[in-house]
Scaffold this motif. Structure first.
Motif, PDB file in Angstrom:
ATOM      1  N   SER A  86       0.828  -1.212   0.000  1.00 55.34           N
ATOM      2  CA  SER A  86       0.000   0.000   0.000  1.00 55.34           C
ATOM      3  C   SER A  86       0.863   1.263   0.000  1.00 55.34           C
ATOM      4  O   SER A  86       0.352   2.364   0.199  1.00 55.34           O
ATOM      5  N   ASP A  87       2.156   1.096  -0.229  1.00 56.45           N
ATOM      6  CA  ASP A  87       3.101   2.203  -0.233  1.00 56.45           C
ATOM      7  C   ASP A  87       2.807   3.176  -1.379  1.00 56.45           C
ATOM      8  O   ASP A  87       2.650   2.766  -2.536  1.00 56.45           O
ATOM      9  N   ASN A  88       2.734   4.456  -1.061  1.00 62.31           N
ATOM     10  CA  ASN A  88       2.418   5.472  -2.070  1.00 62.31           C
ATOM     11  C   ASN A  88       3.475   5.559  -3.164  1.00 62.31           C
ATOM     12  O   ASN A  88       3.150   5.838  -4.322  1.00 62.31           O
ATOM     13  N   GLU A  89       4.735   5.335  -2.823  1.00 61.89           N
ATOM     14  CA  GLU A  89       5.800   5.363  -3.824  1.00 61.89           C
ATOM     15  C   GLU A  89       5.615   4.230  -4.839  1.00 61.89           C
ATOM     16  O   GLU A  89       5.776   4.431  -6.043  1.00 61.89           O
ATOM     17  N   LEU A  90       5.247   3.052  -4.350  1.00 62.07           N
ATOM     18  CA  LEU A  90       4.984   1.924  -5.260  1.00 62.07           C
ATOM     19  C   LEU A  90       3.777   2.222  -6.144  1.00 62.07           C
ATOM     20  O   LEU A  90       3.774   1.895  -7.332  1.00 62.07           O
ATOM     21  N   LYS A  91       2.765   2.835  -5.569  1.00 55.58           N
ATOM     22  CA  LYS A  91       1.589   3.207  -6.358  1.00 55.58           C
ATOM     23  C   LYS A  91       1.975   4.188  -7.459  1.00 55.58           C
ATOM     24  O   LYS A  91       1.496   4.078  -8.593  1.00 55.58           O
ATOM     25  N   SER A  92       2.838   5.140  -7.129  1.00 55.22           N
ATOM     26  CA  SER A  92       3.299   6.112  -8.125  1.00 55.22           C
ATOM     27  C   SER A  92       4.088   5.430  -9.228  1.00 55.22           C
ATOM     28  O   SER A  92       3.919   5.738 -10.412  1.00 55.22           O
ATOM     29  N   GLN A  93       4.950   4.491  -8.851  1.00 58.44           N
ATOM     30  CA  GLN A  93       5.721   3.740  -9.845  1.00 58.44           C
ATOM     31  C   GLN A  93       4.790   2.925 -10.742  1.00 58.44           C
ATOM     32  O   GLN A  93       4.990   2.858 -11.959  1.00 58.44           O
ATOM     33  N   ALA A  94       3.781   2.312 -10.135  1.00 52.71           N
ATOM     34  CA  ALA A  94       2.831   1.505 -10.905  1.00 52.71           C
ATOM     35  C   ALA A  94       2.060   2.379 -11.898  1.00 52.71           C
ATOM     36  O   ALA A  94       1.887   2.011 -13.060  1.00 52.71           O
TER      37      ALA A  94
END
Length: 122
Positions: A86-94
């Motif tokens: 649920s990490d926002n950085e991972l969401k941004s990368q996705a």
């Protein structure tokens, strides 16, 4: 016409839950066990939507999305992440890689069906 969905997850129980929910909603489901398997199935067929995990052996979901966006037939196909992350950085990368949506595990199958219907418009 029935929408064809490819689900990509290394967990057999998640693949089962996803398959049951989406099949009961009227979608045709194909399963893959990791990103490499998913890409192989994408190259041999056409899907209307991809539902993928992030953390998988051999090839993770983020790498798989980056690779599938290189395939002309998949440039605009929606991709939904179904992951424990649920990490926002991972969401941004996705999102930067071309993901359309994000659903965190554990998930409610009805929520998955609602998101799929919204993304596919049917």
């Amino acid at each position: 016409m029935t929408a064809k969905i490819l689900t990509v997850d290394d967990s057999a129980s998640i693949r089962l839950t996803t398959r049951v929910a989406l099949t009961n909603a009227g979608y045709a489901i194909t399963e893959a066990v990791d990103g490499m398997d998913g890409l192989s199935k994408m190259r041999s067929g056409q899907f209307d939507l991809i539902v993928t995990d992030l953390n998988m052996p051999q090839m993770d979901g983020l790498t798989m999305i980056r690779e599938l966006r290189k395939l002309p037939a998949y440039m605009g196909v929606p991709v939904i992440f179904l992951t424990t992350e649920s990490d926002n950085e991972l969401k941004s990368q996705a999102k930067a890689a071309g993901a359309t949506g994000w659903l965190t595990k554990p998930f409610d199958p009805e929520s998955l069906v609602k998101i799929v219907k919204k993304v596919l418009g049917r």
